[in-house]
Design a protein around this motif. Structure first.
Motif: not given
Length: 683
Positions: A655-682
């Motif tokens: 689901t993460s891969l699918k969300a990345f592919a579909e949402i990257n570049g979509q606009s939210l409040r007139d700003r295109p979202l820029k997605l990347g993989w996080s380096f936070r520890q889970q």
């Protein structure tokens, strides 16, 4: 408020530490042993642990060891008689080499939740490289105690001033000199329920002496309400230059020259906002000039935080400088690299770490401005790779450390032309590098793939080969058996025999077309089973790659037509419903095809976020793709507002891969979202 009410009691300190959990600065050790019916550990074993942990802390950034607590912070107690406890109290001497005594060890025996705890606090060492009693050198790295060579932590005399600068006690400074609103917000984050004075003590920034609270320099650098009084150049200077070099005289070409002054947390907030504006440039697009980001925000933010955390504050005559040229962006820091950090290791991306500003780095780590200690430069390199940009240039000369970002793609113009032909396959960076190896019909060996990608894990190699085979792009022109014969004749290994070929993209798409067309003729189905896959295979032409070893199920899963269990997706059901009776071939949305990467699906980093965007907004956007487990929008401690980015965790990797592919570049409040993989520890 009385003095007693403002003093952080040791019980409160330990309770707070147990709540925060283990970290680079905290370690818990149990005095019990056994999975269920626990018994007391041998006294000698516990004493050995104490010596090793305190040596590791002293060789890193100092820290606190609590004996009588489990790894998760559960209090289990120290079940020893007083005489045995005294043996443990002496462990910082008896289990540390006599030639390298520990600096400023404090020992506390307290009762918390009716159970005895033994706590040790040790400062960062500046005089010795500390050794255990049997001569071993250890160092704390994030949450681990690791053996290291003594040379890695050897101090040079001229570095002592810079290393000790943020820990010095400042005469005449009081809490009244701090921004109390800012400090209150930080206290609520790192020590809920404790006063601001106690928060400062919990962070090691203050100490109660003779009825008054004295402050370290780090407290003033972090929270001062009038920073100029304590440091004349706690500043960020930003310059935009028209050209590739700064000229002088009549040719002076600095278009903008702005300086932002403030304490550390103000610079991280207001200084970053200034830099963010400098990252945008006018570019010609569609016949008009538009504002576009010239450099990735996540990369520049990481570099800026590192500059704030690691600059040499003992150099009081120079600020941090950010220079934006036509062809590059440079961040220059006062202070050269510490002698224990090698430039060659940073350039190679090795995770090296040695804090110049121990207390500042600790606070920024607790506030999540920084992640794992020693990972900043390596993370910057990984982020640049993720944006397919050339790695940064790193240098340390003339009492300065600099990192330079360019807009150069990691691929040359001719390589990019070749890769553009494969645009419909949504190749990951790693896959693109393999495709380039096969340019012009060249065969590729196994070792070429390993060496080009610097692979260290067989599973990574297997996933890459399988992914390119699933997409119909990679096939074995020479079998393993033939390759083994060639290797014997030539006196080389089978892995050195070139045997893989890259197939033309139109041929791969033709093969995919045949598979999908055969599937359409069978539908609609409630479940695509193995028998159906075999029937599809039987309908394919002789030259089709999917007649052989490549699994049709994997292709259809990658095309998002069936799930991992073979059930038709909504996408496939819609295609069947729309084309019932005519069996049309579906129009497959290229942008929806997921990429395959060596990077596992971590939290998704969401950049370019509008400051007014809420967790509810992000849940709504990502919820259209699948179940959202968690949304986190880090807050700025100065303003209390969003920092302009967020982290989203989906229910699983697919689901993460699918969300990345579909949402990257979509606009939210007139700003295109820029997605990347996080380096936070889970968790």
């Amino acid at each position: 408020m009385s003095s007693d009410a403002r003093i952080l009691l040791i019980q409160e300190r330990l309770t707070n530490d147990l709540t925060l959990g283990e970290s680079h600065f905290r370690e818990f050790k149990s005095a019990l042993d056994g999975p269920e019916r626990k018994r007391r550990r041998k006294l000698s074993s516990v004493a050995k642990d104490i010596g090793e942990t305190l040596v590791a802390f002293a060789n890193a950034d100092g820290g606190t060891l609590i004996v009588g607590a489990e790894d998760d912070g559960t209090i289990s107690g120290v079940p020893y008689a007083e005489g045995d406890i005294e043996v443990l109290r002496q462990a910082p001497k008896t289990h540390v080499h006599t030639d390298t005594p520990l600096p400023g060890v404090r020992t506390h025996t307290v009762s918390v939740a009716d159970k005895a705890l033994l706590a040790f606090e040790v400062q960062k060492g500046t005089q010795y490289i500390h050794l255990t009693s049997d001569g071993r050198c250890l160092q704390r790295r994030d949450t681990s105690t690791l053996p290291v060579a003594s040379e890695q932590i050897r101090f040079e005399r001229h570095e002592q001033l810079s290393r000790e600068y943020d820990r010095r006690w400042v005469d005449g400074a009081t809490v009244a000199d701090l921004n109390r609103d800012l400090l209150a917000r930080v206290a609520e984050r790192v020590s809920p329920g404790l006063s601001m004075e106690k928060c400062l003590q919990a962070l090691g920034l203050a100490e109660f002496v003779a009825g008054s609270l004295r402050l370290r320099t780090a407290a003033l650098l972090l929270f001062s309400s009038n920073i100029v009084r304590w440091h004349p150049r706690s500043e960020v200077r930003l310059l935009r230059i028209a050209g590739t070099e700064v000229l002088t005289g009549a040719d002076y070409n600095v278009q903008q020259d702005e300086t932002q002054s403030g304490n550390v947390l103000q610079l991280l907030s207001e200084g970053w906002e200034q830099i963010r504006q400098f990252l945008v440039q006018k570019r010609l697009a569609g016949g008009t000039f538009q504002l576009q980001a010239a450099y990735p925000e996540d990369v520049c933010r990481e570099a800026f935080v590192n500059a704030i955390a690691h600059r040499d504050y003992s150099i009081e005559g120079r600020p941090i400088e950010v220079l934006v040229f036509n062809d590059r962006l440079e961040i220059r820091n006062p202070g050269r690299l510490l002698s224990t950090v090698k430039l060659s290791e940073l350039r190679k991306g090795t995770g090296v770490h040695d804090s110049r500003n121990t207390y500042i780095a600790r606070v920024l780590r607790e506030l999540d401005y920084m992640q794992e200690m020693g990972e900043g430069i390596r993370r910057i390199g990984a982020l640049m790779n993720g944006h397919e940009l050339a790695p940064p240039d790193i240098d340390s000369v003339d009492h300065s450390f600099s990192i330079t970002f360019s807009q150069r793609n990691i691929f040359s113009p001719s390589e990019q032309i070749w890769l553009d032909a494969f645009g419909e396959f949504n190749l990951s960076r790693e896959e693109k590098l393999i495709v380039l190896l096969g340019r012009g019909g060249r065969l590729i060996s196994t070792n070429q793939i390993w060496e080009t990608l610097n692979l260290v894990d067989t599973e990574d190699y297997r996933q890459l080969v399988e992914s390119l085979q699933t997409k119909g792009l990679l096939w074995s022109e020479i079998t393993k058996r033939v390759a083994a014969n060639i290797a014997r004749r030539q006196g080389i290994t089978t892995r050195d025999v070139p045997r893989f070929a890259i197939r033309a993209p139109d041929v791969a798409l033709r093969d995919q077309f045949e598979v999908v067309e055969a599937l359409m003729e069978m539908g609609p189905l409630n479940q695509v089973r193995n028998a159906h896959f075999e029937r599809i295979r039987g309908k394919l032409s002789d030259h089709n790659l999917y007649r052989g070893i490549v699994k049709i199920r994997q292709l259809l899963h990658w095309l998002q037509l069936v799930d991992s269990g073979g059930a038709p997706t909504e996408r496939l059901r819609k295609v069947w419903a729309d084309g019932e009776g005519s069996h049309p071939t579906p129009e497959l949305d290229v942008e929806a095809r997921p990429t395959t990467s060596l990077t596992p699906a971590r939290d998704i980093y969401v950049g370019n976020l509008d400051y007014g965007a809420t967790e509810s907004d992000l849940r709504s956007v990502f919820g259209r793709v699948g179940e959202v487990l968690d949304v986190s929008i880090p807050k700025d401690y100065l303003t209390g507002h969003s920092r302009g980015y967020a982290f989203v965790r989906m229910v699983d990797s697919a689901t993460s891969l699918k969300a990345f592919a579909e949402i990257n570049g979509q606009s939210l409040r007139d700003r295109p979202l820029k997605l990347g993989w996080s380096f936070r520890q889970q968790d």
